[in-house]
Design a protein around this motif. Structure first.
Motif, PDB file in Angstrom:
ATOM      1  N   VAL A 228       5.356 -36.923 -46.688  1.00 49.43           N
ATOM      2  CA  VAL A 228       5.977 -38.226 -46.439  1.00 49.43           C
ATOM      3  C   VAL A 228       6.572 -38.366 -45.044  1.00 49.43           C
ATOM      4  O   VAL A 228       6.856 -39.480 -44.599  1.00 49.43           O
ATOM      5  CB  VAL A 228       7.062 -38.557 -47.492  1.00 49.43           C
ATOM      6  N   PRO A 234       9.263 -40.832 -41.032  1.00 51.40           N
ATOM      7  CA  PRO A 234       8.419 -41.181 -42.177  1.00 51.40           C
ATOM      8  C   PRO A 234       7.019 -41.597 -41.747  1.00 51.40           C
ATOM      9  O   PRO A 234       6.846 -42.264 -40.724  1.00 51.40           O
ATOM     10  CB  PRO A 234       9.154 -42.377 -42.792  1.00 51.40           C
ATOM     11  N   GLU A 237       1.920 -44.244 -44.096  1.00 45.30           N
ATOM     12  CA  GLU A 237       1.266 -43.977 -45.373  1.00 45.30           C
ATOM     13  C   GLU A 237       1.341 -42.497 -45.655  1.00 45.30           C
ATOM     14  O   GLU A 237       0.899 -41.699 -44.836  1.00 45.30           O
ATOM     15  CB  GLU A 237      -0.209 -44.351 -45.291  1.00 45.30           C
ATOM     16  N   PRO A 238       1.906 -42.106 -46.799  1.00 51.28           N
ATOM     17  CA  PRO A 238       1.958 -40.677 -47.123  1.00 51.28           C
ATOM     18  C   PRO A 238       0.553 -40.057 -47.073  1.00 51.28           C
ATOM     19  O   PRO A 238      -0.432 -40.728 -47.380  1.00 51.28           O
ATOM     20  CB  PRO A 238       2.514 -40.666 -48.549  1.00 51.28           C
ATOM     21  N   THR A 292       6.315 -43.165 -53.091  1.00 51.46           N
ATOM     22  CA  THR A 292       6.021 -44.153 -52.052  1.00 51.46           C
ATOM     23  C   THR A 292       6.497 -43.642 -50.698  1.00 51.46           C
ATOM     24  O   THR A 292       7.149 -42.605 -50.611  1.00 51.46           O
ATOM     25  CB  THR A 292       6.729 -45.488 -52.370  1.00 51.46           C
ATOM     26  N   SER A 293       6.177 -44.396 -49.653  1.00 56.09           N
ATOM     27  CA  SER A 293       6.595 -43.947 -48.324  1.00 56.09           C
ATOM     28  C   SER A 293       8.101 -44.129 -48.161  1.00 56.09           C
ATOM     29  O   SER A 293       8.727 -44.955 -48.822  1.00 56.09           O
ATOM     30  CB  SER A 293       5.827 -44.694 -47.238  1.00 56.09           C
TER      31      SER A 293
END
Ligand code: C2O
Ligand code: CU
Length: 428
Positions: A228, A234, A237-238, A292-293
């Motif tokens: 992540v 961050p 997109e993971p 989620t991201s």
């Protein structure tokens, strides 16, 4: 087998990691002290902050102020650099460029806001090859205002250590360490802030490579998840969880669900080496919510490129001759030149071409900023503060220089840095 014995002993020392220090509203005091570390059944004398080796984890909320006093209890100078934090230049902890060494008995107050949530770290930036290899480092975790839901938030620090024939910390000067991969330890280890989990738990693992010269290739077994964040930033997109390559200084954040005992393996060689594990006892219902991201940090977006600057890595064993005095050089200069590599107006977007003309990989770290790695079309891909450039490789990075001051850029293989691979740039 020796590896298992090492493993067991390393597990013991990892269990002794201190509780994180919360830094909101109070000043953190950091004092380097002599501390013993158990390696292969022997006590090795190291230097850690606050009687802990590796140093204590510092935690602070995003946008809060971190205030830390370094009290120099050593018999030599020291200072701290807050790796990856976009902070005011005077707090960056770099000899000559931003501060003088804190003399024995002296102290220095670091105080700055932390604008980005993520996984960072702190370390000595004075005689750093020696001081960092002896343990003067620790994690610096900046928590999101709204952190992702996980059962445990675990820090994993990778490290290696060089031991002499008597089983003591080896501080011998080996010329070959400076001209090749650097001072690689003969014992590799990982310190996990937790040793227990349950099947079904969702974990956030913050993997940090604070070792002085070693590039770790890490395989995680027993959990399925995604990457992540890289170097505290961050991912939009993971990314799927695969083998992770971490140059010295780099970090990778993973979120995943536990399927079985979690194994942290070093997989550079054919026979993977178990560095540490998080045992699974019991279970809980798996979470249904998708991973989620993470919320993005607020960094300036790259604009029109106003300058292109080349940074050529030269030297080392088998390398072509260059104009610098050390084993290594950037653009024919070893160590900090009088004039900066580049001068940027505040806010300028600059393309830097990092060209590795040597036979070894280098992890190039920029202070005070994150930069974008780019794809073939020069489009920004991921934000990093340290990028690994393989032997013979050229990488283009884009940076918006919005933080005024004199900033260091260097190879984070600290043997290379010490022997010439460092320069600086100026942001007006
Ligand atoms: Cu993590 Cu100049 O350093
Ligand atoms: Cu290097």
């Amino acid at each position: 087998m020796i590896m298992n014995r090492r493993q067991m002993l390393i597990g013991l020392s990892a269990a002794a990691l201190p509780q994180p220090i919360r830094a909101e509203g109070s000043r953190v005091i950091l004092r380097p002290t002599k501390v013993d570390m158990v390696v292969e059944g022997r006590l090795i004398e190291m230097i850690g902050f606050n009687n802990s080796v590796l140093g204590p984890e510092i935690r602070v909320g995003q946008n809060e102020t971190l205030s830390a006093r370094l009290e120099n209890t050593l018999e030599e100078g020291t200072m701290i650099h807050w790796h990856g934090i976009r902070l005011p230049n005077a707090m960056d902890g770099v000899n000559v460029l931003t501060q003088d060494a804190i003399i024995p008995g002296g102290s220095f107050d670091y105080r700055f806001a932390v604008p980005d949530a993520g996984t960072f770290w702190y370390h000595s930036h004075y005689l750093s090859l020696d001081q960092v290899s002896r343990g003067m480092l620790g994690p610096l975790i900046v928590e999101e205002l709204d952190p992702p839901e996980v059962d445990q938030d675990i820090t994993i620090q990778l490290f290696d250590i060089l031991i002499d024939a008597e089983g003591n910390f080896d501080r011998t000067f080996y010329p070959s360490h400076y001209t090749r991969e650097g001072r690689l330890g003969d014992v590799m280890m990982a310190f996990s802030s937790s040793s227990q989990t349950r099947v079904g738990e969702r974990l956030r693992l913050r993997v940090i490579n604070p070792s002085v010269d070693r590039v770790f290739k890490i395989t995680l077994q027993g959990m399925s998840g995604v990457v992540v964040a890289l170097d505290g930033m961050p991912l939009f997109e993971p990314q799927p969880l695969d083998d992770m390559v971490l140059a010295p200084g780099q970090r990778v954040d993973v979120i995943g669900d536990v399927d079985a005992e979690v194994l942290v393996l070093e997989s550079s060689s054919v026979e993977p080496l178990l560095l540490t594990k998080i045992s699974a006892t019991g279970s809980r219902d798996k979470r249904n919510a998708a991973i989620t991201s993470l919320p993005p940090n607020q960094l300036p977006q790259p604009g029109r490129i106003t300058q292109s600057v080349g940074l050529v890595m030269q030297g080392g064993a088998g390398g072509k001759p260059h104009g610098g005095f050390g084993s290594w050089a950037f653009n024919d200069v070893s160590g900090l030149p009088r004039a900066p590599l580049l001068s940027a107006q505040r806010g300028e977007t600059i393309l830097m071409q990092l060209r590795n003309d040597t036979a070894f990989p280098h992890g190039i770290h920029l202070h005070g900023h994150h930069f974008w790695e780019t794809d073939e079309r020069r489009a920004p891909t991921v934000l990093r503060d340290t990028t690994l450039v393989e032997a013979g490789e050229t990488k283009e990075i884009l940076c918006v220089f919005d933080n005024p001051g004199a900033w260091l850029i260097h190879c984070h293989m600290l043997s290379h840095q010490e022997d010439g691979m460092a320069t600086w740039l100026q942001v007006a």
